[in-house]
Design a protein around this motif. Sequence first.
Motif, mmCIF file in Angstrom:
data_model
loop_
_atom_site.group_PDB
_atom_site.id
_atom_site.type_symbol
_atom_site.label_atom_id
_atom_site.label_comp_id
_atom_site.label_asym_id
_atom_site.label_seq_id
_atom_site.Cartn_x
_atom_site.Cartn_y
_atom_site.Cartn_z
ATOM 1 N N ALA A 75 0.836 -1.037 0.126
ATOM 2 C CA ALA A 75 -0.043 0.127 -0.013
ATOM 3 C C ALA A 75 0.929 1.168 0.012
ATOM 4 N N GLU A 76 2.022 1.053 0.606
ATOM 5 C CA GLU A 76 2.850 2.441 0.686
ATOM 6 C C GLU A 76 3.416 2.491 -0.770
ATOM 7 N N PHE A 77 3.853 1.188 -1.481
ATOM 8 C CA PHE A 77 4.212 1.427 -2.560
ATOM 9 C C PHE A 77 3.235 2.005 -3.737
ATOM 10 N N ALA A 78 2.109 1.781 -3.395
ATOM 11 C CA ALA A 78 0.948 2.523 -4.427
ATOM 12 C C ALA A 78 0.808 3.731 -4.079
ATOM 13 N N ALA A 79 0.857 4.278 -2.981
ATOM 14 C CA ALA A 79 0.883 5.866 -2.345
ATOM 15 C C ALA A 79 1.957 6.559 -3.092
ATOM 16 N N ALA A 263 31.546 2.292 -3.100
ATOM 17 C CA ALA A 263 30.495 3.141 -2.977
ATOM 18 C C ALA A 263 29.404 2.110 -3.582
ATOM 19 N N THR A 264 28.522 1.456 -2.901
ATOM 20 C CA THR A 264 27.555 0.457 -3.188
ATOM 21 C C THR A 264 26.078 1.327 -3.616
ATOM 22 N N LEU A 265 25.728 1.098 -4.853
ATOM 23 C CA LEU A 265 24.494 1.837 -5.296
ATOM 24 C C LEU A 265 23.233 0.611 -5.450
ATOM 25 N N LEU A 266 22.306 1.555 -5.125
ATOM 26 C CA LEU A 266 21.055 0.680 -5.169
ATOM 27 C C LEU A 266 19.895 1.069 -5.757
ATOM 28 N N PRO A 267 20.112 0.849 -6.945
ATOM 29 C CA PRO A 267 19.074 1.504 -8.124
ATOM 30 C C PRO A 267 17.682 0.913 -7.870
ATOM 31 N N GLY A 268 17.538 -0.316 -7.259
ATOM 32 C CA GLY A 268 16.137 -0.674 -6.819
ATOM 33 C C GLY A 268 15.379 0.177 -6.032
ATOM 34 N N ALA A 269 16.042 0.988 -5.230
ATOM 35 C CA ALA A 269 15.564 1.858 -4.280
ATOM 36 C C ALA A 269 14.905 3.121 -5.054
ATOM 37 N N GLU A 270 15.794 3.648 -6.194
ATOM 38 C CA GLU A 270 15.298 4.766 -6.741
ATOM 39 C C GLU A 270 14.079 4.235 -7.768
ATOM 40 N N PHE A 271 14.141 3.040 -8.238
ATOM 41 C CA PHE A 271 13.113 2.585 -9.089
ATOM 42 C C PHE A 271 11.724 2.847 -8.231
ATOM 43 N N SER A 272 11.863 2.151 -7.217
ATOM 44 C CA SER A 272 10.570 2.118 -6.319
ATOM 45 C C SER A 272 10.124 3.238 -5.730
ATOM 46 N N THR A 273 10.985 4.200 -5.296
ATOM 47 C CA THR A 273 10.797 5.539 -4.738
ATOM 48 C C THR A 273 10.604 6.745 -5.733
ATOM 49 N N ARG A 274 10.864 6.272 -6.905
ATOM 50 C CA ARG A 274 10.780 7.590 -7.920
ATOM 51 C C ARG A 274 11.935 8.870 -7.641
ATOM 52 N N ASP A 295 19.398 -4.012 -2.152
ATOM 53 C CA ASP A 295 18.478 -3.355 -1.105
ATOM 54 C C ASP A 295 17.322 -4.102 -0.670
ATOM 55 N N CYS A 296 17.278 -5.270 -1.214
ATOM 56 C CA CYS A 296 15.994 -5.993 -1.050
ATOM 57 C C CYS A 296 15.428 -5.790 0.276
ATOM 58 N N ASN A 297 14.142 -5.124 0.238
ATOM 59 C CA ASN A 297 13.500 -4.881 1.580
ATOM 60 C C ASN A 297 11.870 -4.695 1.379
ATOM 61 N N PRO A 298 11.240 -4.670 2.330
ATOM 62 C CA PRO A 298 9.552 -4.572 1.745
ATOM 63 C C PRO A 298 9.010 -3.214 1.659
ATOM 64 N N GLY A 299 9.806 -2.146 1.898
ATOM 65 C CA GLY A 299 9.428 -0.792 1.804
ATOM 66 C C GLY A 299 10.126 -0.032 0.594
ATOM 67 N N SER A 300 11.297 0.124 0.204
ATOM 68 C CA SER A 300 11.702 0.871 -0.844
ATOM 69 C C SER A 300 12.241 0.157 -1.966
ATOM 70 N N SER A 301 12.658 -1.246 -1.753
ATOM 71 C CA SER A 301 13.106 -1.991 -2.926
ATOM 72 C C SER A 301 12.700 -3.413 -2.880
ATOM 73 N N TYR A 302 11.709 -3.896 -3.113
ATOM 74 C CA TYR A 302 11.315 -5.197 -2.716
ATOM 75 C C TYR A 302 11.649 -6.023 -3.855
ATOM 76 N N THR A 303 12.835 -6.325 -4.175
ATOM 77 C CA THR A 303 13.184 -6.981 -5.421
ATOM 78 C C THR A 303 14.517 -7.801 -4.934
#
Length: 382
Positions: A75-79, A263-274, A295-303
């Motif tokens: 639901a947070e992702f949808a918001a 420098a560890t970059l986590l593009p899944g987070a930017e994808f998920s948070t715009r 960065d697999c996690n349930p909020g900002s990068s669930y991949t």
Amino acid sequence: MSLLITGIGELTTHDPGLGVLTGAAVVVDGDRIAWVGPMGGAPDADERLDVGGAAVIPGFVDSHAHLVFAGDRAAEFAARMNGEPYTGGGIRTTVAATRAASDEELLAAAGRLVAEARRQGTTTIEIKSGYGLSVAQEARSLRIARQLTEETTFLGAHVVPAEYRDDPDGYVALVGGPMLAAAAPHARWIDVFCDRGAFDGDQTREILTAGAKAGLGLRVHANQLAPGPGVRLAVELGAASADHCTHLGDADVAALAGSDTVATLLPGAEFSTRSPYPDARRLLDAGVTVALATDCNPGSSYTSSMPFCLALAVREMRMTPAEALWAATAGGARALRRDDVGVLRPGARADLAVLDAPSFLHLAYRPGVPLISTVLHNGVPR
């Protein structure tokens, strides 16, 4: 038992002396690489696997993941997709669900994500705590994580939990004292979310210094949400990795370029948070060592998909396919200060992925397509 893998059309080794080989073969003996070279010179082995001209790459090294949790935040992702900004505040929702879950539920959920990642070519994965945020719960999370990986990270300093909202300094003392003492036997690393709305530079320094005294290696969530002291503090303290690195000034880039901090970059987070993507090209051109992780996690990068993150890095962060593959394998190994994974050479762990494609270029060229046909982890086909 030894295994000869033959018929390799393209073999990416990430070993400077071997490079990228065509018409190659690999011999695995137990859990280690025993030989790498042209097919015509391969020694005999007990068993044989012909991959029919496919490309072979080192197994992905995912050096940043949060897998011990319960529930989801769909639901947070949808918001967010409807325009609400990401602030990191939803972490507390996951904390409540995680505290309420049983050990068995948490282990089963994390195990499913590890298996999901393995099917996509990940053979080494780091797992953080950070959704317990109490002495008992953080120690529990790390005990569970340790059943799935040797790369475990204590992240009691994820956010200040609700019960300490009016006493953040008290929580910092707890993290660097009793919580650290309970967590350290189950962790290799300590991490702090040094960013707006989480922990400031002084708090981060206090916690990381305590972790170093306890014998843990250092990692930092740095400069994800806003510019701040996280990256330079990571370099100053000798952290293995500064993760996210989205908002960097010239001084941050210069500090990283002159250090051993990855420098560890986590593009899944930017994808998920715009959010804006990190500028990997700027870092690479400055001589910074760059890693990629999920960065697999349930909020900002669930991949759990390293191939997906690799494709994002090429498309959105100006990395070449070769740079992105290195960052997702050898770069992740550097971020974990490992030299036995992320590379295919004699003596390294027998961790590799066979692609259903003739070249590693297809990982970014065909995003979303399941191209991993076979994975060897510690020499065992999965």
